[in-house]
Design an enzyme around this catalytic site. Structure first.
Site, PDB file in Angstrom:
ATOM      1  N   ASN A 238       0.842  -1.216   0.000  1.00 57.40           N
ATOM      2  CA  ASN A 238       0.000   0.000   0.000  1.00 57.40           C
ATOM      3  C   ASN A 238       0.870   1.258   0.000  1.00 57.40           C
ATOM      4  OD1 ASN A 238      -3.075  -0.432   0.246  1.00 57.40           O
ATOM      5  ND2 ASN A 238      -2.197  -2.053   1.484  1.00 57.40           N
TER       6      ASN A 238
ATOM      7  N   HIS B  34      -8.549  -0.596   5.439  1.00 54.97           N
ATOM      8  CA  HIS B  34      -8.917  -1.877   6.044  1.00 54.97           C
ATOM      9  C   HIS B  34      -9.434  -2.796   4.930  1.00 54.97           C
ATOM     10  CE1 HIS B  34     -10.121  -4.672   9.166  1.00 54.97           C
ATOM     11  NE2 HIS B  34     -11.261  -4.834   8.510  1.00 54.97           N
TER      12      HIS B  34
ATOM     13  N   GLU C 168     -12.610   4.553  18.038  1.00 54.24           N
ATOM     14  CA  GLU C 168     -13.188   3.215  17.864  1.00 54.24           C
ATOM     15  C   GLU C 168     -12.388   2.457  16.791  1.00 54.24           C
ATOM     16  OE1 GLU C 168     -17.164   3.372  16.399  1.00 54.24           O
ATOM     17  OE2 GLU C 168     -17.309   1.184  16.207  1.00 54.24           O
TER      18      GLU C 168
ATOM     19  N   GLN D 299      -7.408  -4.923  -6.605  1.00 54.64           N
ATOM     20  CA  GLN D 299      -8.579  -4.262  -7.196  1.00 54.64           C
ATOM     21  C   GLN D 299      -9.142  -3.148  -6.310  1.00 54.64           C
ATOM     22  OE1 GLN D 299     -11.565  -7.054  -8.542  1.00 54.64           O
ATOM     23  NE2 GLN D 299     -10.064  -8.375  -9.542  1.00 54.64           N
TER      24      GLN D 299
END
Ligand code: GRF
Length: 203
Positions: free
Chosen positions: A8, A104, A143, A173
């Protein structure tokens, strides 16, 4: 911020090189894992790469303090969690509210939160039998994986998928497209948070 292979991070480095992401400079790459290949990717790109780990401190509190102090040294406008597996200190989330972006590998709120990282996410998706999974880019809040969603991209689950084949498809993708795009939009000042909603302003 990285902990692993850095694909990433590489997508962001490539987007900067390609001129897709403009008016941005990657100031530093920080990992908790000295062996993270992501650090090599940074060094190859001439970006400062450093390692700071909770293991090097007497307590988590001591790490949190040192970690935040180190980050503050760079006077950053944006912090990107590109596969970073260390809990972000609450003080850092407050100080950099709506300036920390996380990727994520699922369609939040599915398969996220405590314990859902790496292949565990895809194991859970396959066990559930979903036909679509994908990735989510969101601002980091207190959170875990629960902050305002910036963008999502769905990816089909195919017959015979293993956690590894699903992970690879989602990275190729979804993740490697969504994260650079979110960084670009942030750097162009086009992300506005209203409560739980992120508005993407037109150019
Ligand atoms: C990615 O699957 C990302 O979604 C998750 O951790 C993984 C990091 O992979 N947060 P890499 O280090 O970017 O290759």
């Amino acid at each position: 911020m990285v902990s692993g292979g850095g694909t990433n991070l590489q997508a962001i480095l490539d987007a900067v090189d390609a001129g897709t992401i403009t008016n941005a400079e990657i100031a530093v790459v920080i990992s908790n894992n000295p062996g993270a290949y992501a650090l090599e990717r940074a060094k190859k790109h001439g970006v400062e790469a450093l390692c700071i780990s909770p293991k090097d401190y007497e307590s988590r509190e001591a790490f949190n303090e040192a970690f935040l102090a180190k980050v503050d040294e760079y006077h950053l406008d944006l912090i990107v969690l590109a596969g970073f597996l260390v809990k972000i200190p609450a003080a850092m989330i407050e100080k950099y509210e709506h300036k920390i972006i996380n990727i994520h590998p699922s369609l939040i709120p599915s398969f996220c939160g405590q314990g859902f990282y790496g292949l565990h996410v895809h194991e859970a998706a396959l066990a559930y039998g979903v036909k679509l999974s994908g990735a989510t880019v969101h601002f980091v809040s207190a959170e875990c994986d629960g902050g305002p969603i910036i963008a999502q991209r769905a990816v089909p689950v195919l017959p015979g998928d293993t956690p590894e084949t699903l992970q690879k498809r989602i990275m190729e993708q979804a993740e490697w497209k969504l994260l650079p795009e979110a960084v670009r939009l942030f750097c162009e000042g086009r992300l506005r948070v209203e409560g739980r909603t992120v508005i993407i302003e037109q150019e």
